[in-house]
Design a protein around this motif. Structure first.
Motif, PDB file in Angstrom:
ATOM      1  N   SER A 154      -1.032  11.140  -2.711  1.00 34.07           N
ATOM      2  CA  SER A 154      -1.866  11.968  -1.836  1.00 34.07           C
ATOM      3  C   SER A 154      -1.378  11.911  -0.403  1.00 34.07           C
ATOM      4  CB  SER A 154      -3.330  11.536  -1.927  1.00 34.07           C
ATOM      5  OG  SER A 154      -3.490  10.195  -1.499  1.00 34.07           O
ATOM      6  N   THR A 155      -0.897  10.753   0.036  1.00 36.86           N
ATOM      7  CA  THR A 155      -0.347  10.627   1.388  1.00 36.86           C
ATOM      8  C   THR A 155       0.896  11.496   1.537  1.00 36.86           C
ATOM      9  OG1 THR A 155      -1.168   8.358   1.479  1.00 36.86           O
ATOM     10  CG2 THR A 155       0.471   8.987   3.117  1.00 36.86           C
ATOM     11  N   ALA A 156       1.755  11.488   0.535  1.00 35.19           N
ATOM     12  CA  ALA A 156       2.972  12.294   0.580  1.00 35.19           C
ATOM     13  C   ALA A 156       2.661  13.780   0.674  1.00 35.19           C
ATOM     14  CB  ALA A 156       3.827  12.015  -0.659  1.00 35.19           C
ATOM     15  N   VAL A 157       1.702  14.242  -0.122  1.00 37.31           N
ATOM     16  CA  VAL A 157       1.353  15.664  -0.109  1.00 37.31           C
ATOM     17  C   VAL A 157       0.796  16.070   1.257  1.00 37.31           C
ATOM     18  CG1 VAL A 157      -0.182  17.395  -1.110  1.00 37.31           C
ATOM     19  CG2 VAL A 157       1.037  15.799  -2.596  1.00 37.31           C
ATOM     20  N   ARG A 158      -0.031  15.207   1.858  1.00 42.05           N
ATOM     21  CA  ARG A 158      -0.560  15.491   3.193  1.00 42.05           C
ATOM     22  C   ARG A 158       0.568  15.620   4.206  1.00 42.05           C
ATOM     23  NH1 ARG A 158      -4.314  10.579   4.069  1.00 42.05           N
ATOM     24  NH2 ARG A 158      -4.556  11.428   6.180  1.00 42.05           N
ATOM     25  N   ILE A 159       1.511  14.703   4.157  1.00 43.76           N
ATOM     26  CA  ILE A 159       2.620  14.717   5.111  1.00 43.76           C
ATOM     27  C   ILE A 159       3.497  15.946   4.902  1.00 43.76           C
ATOM     28  CG2 ILE A 159       4.795  13.547   5.673  1.00 43.76           C
ATOM     29  CD1 ILE A 159       3.278  10.881   5.277  1.00 43.76           C
ATOM     30  N   PRO A 204       6.970  13.610  15.964  1.00 40.63           N
ATOM     31  CA  PRO A 204       7.387  13.575  17.375  1.00 40.63           C
ATOM     32  C   PRO A 204       6.536  12.647  18.241  1.00 40.63           C
ATOM     33  CG  PRO A 204       6.205  15.600  16.898  1.00 40.63           C
ATOM     34  CD  PRO A 204       6.377  14.897  15.595  1.00 40.63           C
ATOM     35  N   HIS A 205       5.365  12.236  17.732  1.00 39.05           N
ATOM     36  CA  HIS A 205       4.483  11.354  18.486  1.00 39.05           C
ATOM     37  C   HIS A 205       3.998  10.250  17.551  1.00 39.05           C
ATOM     38  CE1 HIS A 205       4.407  14.467  21.553  1.00 39.05           C
ATOM     39  NE2 HIS A 205       4.045  15.334  20.613  1.00 39.05           N
ATOM     40  N   PRO A 206       3.602   9.083  18.102  1.00 39.89           N
ATOM     41  CA  PRO A 206       2.965   8.080  17.253  1.00 39.89           C
ATOM     42  C   PRO A 206       1.764   8.704  16.541  1.00 39.89           C
ATOM     43  CG  PRO A 206       3.421   7.173  19.426  1.00 39.89           C
ATOM     44  CD  PRO A 206       3.678   8.655  19.511  1.00 39.89           C
ATOM     45  N   ILE A 207       1.599   8.365  15.285  1.00 42.30           N
ATOM     46  CA  ILE A 207       0.547   9.020  14.509  1.00 42.30           C
ATOM     47  C   ILE A 207      -0.049   8.034  13.518  1.00 42.30           C
ATOM     48  CG2 ILE A 207       2.116   9.888  12.726  1.00 42.30           C
ATOM     49  CD1 ILE A 207       0.500  12.541  12.857  1.00 42.30           C
ATOM     50  N   VAL A 208      -1.356   8.142  13.293  1.00 39.12           N
ATOM     51  CA  VAL A 208      -2.050   7.269  12.354  1.00 39.12           C
ATOM     52  C   VAL A 208      -2.252   8.009  11.037  1.00 39.12           C
ATOM     53  CG1 VAL A 208      -4.231   6.117  11.822  1.00 39.12           C
ATOM     54  CG2 VAL A 208      -3.236   5.910  14.091  1.00 39.12           C
ATOM     55  N   ILE A 209      -1.865   7.353   9.962  1.00 41.74           N
ATOM     56  CA  ILE A 209      -2.153   7.870   8.632  1.00 41.74           C
ATOM     57  C   ILE A 209      -2.348   6.668   7.722  1.00 41.74           C
ATOM     58  CG2 ILE A 209       0.305   8.105   8.002  1.00 41.74           C
ATOM     59  CD1 ILE A 209      -0.534  10.627   6.396  1.00 41.74           C
ATOM     60  N   ASP A 210      -3.385   6.713   6.908  1.00 39.02           N
ATOM     61  CA  ASP A 210      -3.732   5.599   6.021  1.00 39.02           C
ATOM     62  C   ASP A 210      -3.809   4.263   6.775  1.00 39.02           C
ATOM     63  OD1 ASP A 210      -3.965   7.259   3.862  1.00 39.02           O
ATOM     64  OD2 ASP A 210      -1.971   6.841   3.062  1.00 39.02           O
ATOM     65  N   GLY A 259       0.822  -1.202   0.000  1.00 41.07           N
ATOM     66  CA  GLY A 259       0.000   0.000   0.000  1.00 41.07           C
ATOM     67  C   GLY A 259       0.857   1.253   0.000  1.00 41.07           C
ATOM     68  N   PRO A 260       0.323   2.392   0.459  1.00 41.12           N
ATOM     69  CA  PRO A 260       1.037   3.659   0.327  1.00 41.12           C
ATOM     70  C   PRO A 260       2.181   3.858   1.310  1.00 41.12           C
ATOM     71  CG  PRO A 260      -1.052   4.003   1.437  1.00 41.12           C
ATOM     72  CD  PRO A 260      -1.051   2.575   0.995  1.00 41.12           C
ATOM     73  N   LEU A 261       2.256   3.046   2.358  1.00 40.81           N
ATOM     74  CA  LEU A 261       3.294   3.164   3.383  1.00 40.81           C
ATOM     75  C   LEU A 261       4.054   1.856   3.483  1.00 40.81           C
ATOM     76  CD1 LEU A 261       1.151   4.967   6.088  1.00 40.81           C
ATOM     77  CD2 LEU A 261       2.872   6.030   4.620  1.00 40.81           C
ATOM     78  N   VAL A 262       5.386   1.941   3.432  1.00 38.41           N
ATOM     79  CA  VAL A 262       6.206   0.736   3.355  1.00 38.41           C
ATOM     80  C   VAL A 262       7.289   0.768   4.427  1.00 38.41           C
ATOM     81  CG1 VAL A 262       7.644  -0.687   1.857  1.00 38.41           C
ATOM     82  CG2 VAL A 262       5.827   0.716   0.855  1.00 38.41           C
ATOM     83  N   PRO A 263       7.386  -0.263   5.279  1.00 40.43           N
ATOM     84  CA  PRO A 263       8.514  -0.325   6.212  1.00 40.43           C
ATOM     85  C   PRO A 263       9.800  -0.658   5.461  1.00 40.43           C
ATOM     86  CG  PRO A 263       7.153  -2.294   6.408  1.00 40.43           C
ATOM     87  CD  PRO A 263       6.454  -1.391   5.433  1.00 40.43           C
ATOM     88  N   VAL A 264      10.828   0.168   5.639  1.00 42.61           N
ATOM     89  CA  VAL A 264      12.086   0.001   4.910  1.00 42.61           C
ATOM     90  C   VAL A 264      13.256   0.184   5.877  1.00 42.61           C
ATOM     91  CG1 VAL A 264      11.122   0.815   2.720  1.00 42.61           C
ATOM     92  CG2 VAL A 264      12.213   2.465   4.280  1.00 42.61           C
ATOM     93  N   GLU A 265      14.440  -0.089   5.372  1.00 43.56           N
ATOM     94  CA  GLU A 265      15.685   0.294   6.042  1.00 43.56           C
ATOM     95  C   GLU A 265      16.441   1.220   5.107  1.00 43.56           C
ATOM     96  OE1 GLU A 265      17.082  -3.186   9.149  1.00 43.56           O
ATOM     97  OE2 GLU A 265      17.941  -3.168   7.137  1.00 43.56           O
ATOM     98  N   ALA A 320       8.414   7.145  -6.629  1.00 44.33           N
ATOM     99  CA  ALA A 320       7.235   6.287  -6.594  1.00 44.33           C
ATOM    100  C   ALA A 320       5.950   7.099  -6.589  1.00 44.33           C
ATOM    101  CB  ALA A 320       7.294   5.375  -5.366  1.00 44.33           C
ATOM    102  N   CYS A 321       5.938   8.196  -5.833  1.00 46.09           N
ATOM    103  CA  CYS A 321       4.721   9.019  -5.764  1.00 46.09           C
ATOM    104  C   CYS A 321       4.377   9.624  -7.119  1.00 46.09           C
ATOM    105  CB  CYS A 321       4.891  10.130  -4.730  1.00 46.09           C
ATOM    106  SG  CYS A 321       4.894   9.547  -3.020  1.00 46.09           S
ATOM    107  N   SER A 322       5.378  10.040  -7.856  1.00 40.86           N
ATOM    108  CA  SER A 322       5.125  10.661  -9.152  1.00 40.86           C
ATOM    109  C   SER A 322       4.652   9.650 -10.188  1.00 40.86           C
ATOM    110  CB  SER A 322       6.391  11.375  -9.649  1.00 40.86           C
ATOM    111  OG  SER A 322       6.714  12.462  -8.797  1.00 40.86           O
ATOM    112  N   ASN A 323       4.807   8.354  -9.887  1.00 45.70           N
ATOM    113  CA  ASN A 323       4.302   7.298 -10.764  1.00 45.70           C
ATOM    114  C   ASN A 323       3.110   6.569 -10.151  1.00 45.70           C
ATOM    115  OD1 ASN A 323       6.305   7.082 -13.131  1.00 45.70           O
ATOM    116  ND2 ASN A 323       7.667   7.176 -11.375  1.00 45.70           N
ATOM    117  N   ASP A 324       2.478   7.190  -9.160  1.00 45.90           N
ATOM    118  CA  ASP A 324       1.331   6.593  -8.494  1.00 45.90           C
ATOM    119  C   ASP A 324       0.186   6.416  -9.496  1.00 45.90           C
ATOM    120  OD1 ASP A 324      -0.843   5.918  -6.913  1.00 45.90           O
ATOM    121  OD2 ASP A 324      -0.391   7.383  -5.350  1.00 45.90           O
TER     122      ASP A 324
END
Length: 418
Positions: free
Chosen positions: A67-72, A304-310, A47-53, A326-330
């Protein structure tokens, strides 16, 4: 609509981002080889959020939904760019730090402090004359082209793109070549992940020398305008304002030029036999910025705090990295297909309060366009020396960077230098 503060319990609808799936390393050679396939797989599986290293043992969240990126990027209170709380948890000698650590500059600050730093930088950049910049690129490009045009072959990054970008940026900033060479070495070390202490010492020593030079010998250049600005930046702040200019002006600039040249040399749309006139770089530059930007994953924030998005809970003080590529090719945006003319919604220059300044965008585009036009005008029959699939990409979590761009062409006499 801004993200909400996260509930600190997991539900069917909301889960910690690290439980979405295994973390994907962004620093591997495999990722560098074909990141766009990896982005497609991420979108399908995560989905729109990916756990990475972003470095071995250093977790982050990669945002691949537009859309998630623009909000953030537009929500500085919940997603500030100041990394200091996160940085306390990182080995101070980690090679990833020079690219992400806190600095007293606009990129790593928030609120009024960011405005002060950004105003000084914007005002200093505003004095760059784009018309005269064209002449500077031409004067720089011709001797470089003359140095290899009779050979019938060249490695364009080391023989043309890197020295051109380095020389033109030094001109804009008012930096003598001997100081600029040390800055260029440090900037390259920063992107390659050389240890923090070495990079910072190299930068601090060289840039402090430049600052002192501009105090005694001011000129019509960015460094002088920063030194003389009404914001009254101190030496540490001036060094870090200049670090931002160099970090943004060397590596991403040379990758923009090299990646655009690769597109023009490998895509039939830019081959001379398919065009009524010589191929123009502007559409290719716009396409690269919109679909395969040279700074592919960056615009880092640290909630700075735990936060919920998507429907995912992002932990406090852990990097949130925007994948401009990736966002520009969404697929949610124009079905993920580039339709030409720059795609105004793309994130090649970032977005929000930390978006690349307009004058910096204009200068970068002008330098790239002029550099490619000069080369193509002299060597219109240039082609890759190896199959396109054999080109190597430099590993790294942030950049989209070729290791080399070897070409061949008919041997050509050097141009006269008036």
């Amino acid at each position: 609509m801004h993200p909400q503060q996260a509930p600190l319990r997991e539900s069917d609808e909301t889960r910690p981002v690290e439980r979405i799936g295994p973390r994907i390393p962004l620093y591997s050679p495999e990722f560098a080889l074909d990141p766009h396939t990896v982005y497609e797989e991420m979108r399908r599986d995560y989905g729109p959020l990916v756990p990475v290293e972003i470095h071995p043992g250093i977790p982050a969240t990669l945002v691949i939904g537009y859309s998630t990126a623009v909000r953030i990027l537009g929500d500085e209170p919940h997603f500030p760019a100041d990394p200091r709380n996160w940085q306390k948890t990182i080995d101070p000698q980690s090679p990833i730090l020079p690219m992400v650590e806190w600095r007293p500059n606009a990129l790593r600050s928030t609120g009024e402090v960011r405005v002060r730093y950004r105003t000084a930088t914007n005002d200093a950049l505003a004095g760059v004359d784009l018309h005269s910049l064209h002449a500077v690129v031409e004067r720089t490009a011709i001797p470089l082209i003359n140095s290899f045009c009779r050979a019938g072959e060249a490695e364009l990054i080391s023989q043309y793109v890197q020295p051109l970008v380095f020389s033109v940026l030094n001109h804009i900033l008012g930096c003598p070549p001997e100081i600029g060479a040390r800055v260029a070495e440090a900037s390259a070390a920063m992107f390659e992940g050389v240890d923090t202490a070495t990079v910072n010492t190299m930068l601090d020593n060289a840039l402090l020398e430049l600052i002192e030079l501009k105090r005694t010998n001011p000129g019509n250049d960015v460094a002088t305008r920063l030194v003389q600005h009404s914001a009254e930046l101190d030496d540490v702040e001036l060094i870090n304002a200049l670090v931002t200019c160099y970090a943004a002006g060397i590596e991403p600039q040379q990758n923009l030029i090299a990646n655009t040249l690769r597109l023009m040399l490998t895509d039939e749309r830019w081959h001379a036999h398919n065009l009524a006139t010589a191929p123009l770089p502007r559409p290719a530059l716009e396409e690269i910025l919109a679909t395969d930007p040279p700074l592919a994953n960056y615009c880092i924030t640290y909630p700075p705090h735990p936060i919920v998005i998507d429907n995912a809970t992002l932990p406090a003080n852990e990097p949130v990295v925007i994948s401009m590529a990736a966002c520009s090719n969404d697929p949610a945006m124009n079905n993920g297909r580039y339709s030409g003319h720059g795609a105004a919604w793309s994130l090649g220059w970032g977005a929000g309060p930390h978006q690349c300044p307009q004058q910096a965008q204009a200068s970068a585009f002008q330098i790239s366009q002029d550099a490619i036009e000069q080369l193509m005008d002299v060597l219109p029959e240039m082609r890759l020396a190896i199959p396109a699939q054999d080109l190597e990409w430099r590993p790294g979590p942030f950049h989209r960077a070729l290791a080399a761009l070897p070409v061949v062409f008919p041997k050509t006499p050097p141009l006269n230098i008036g």
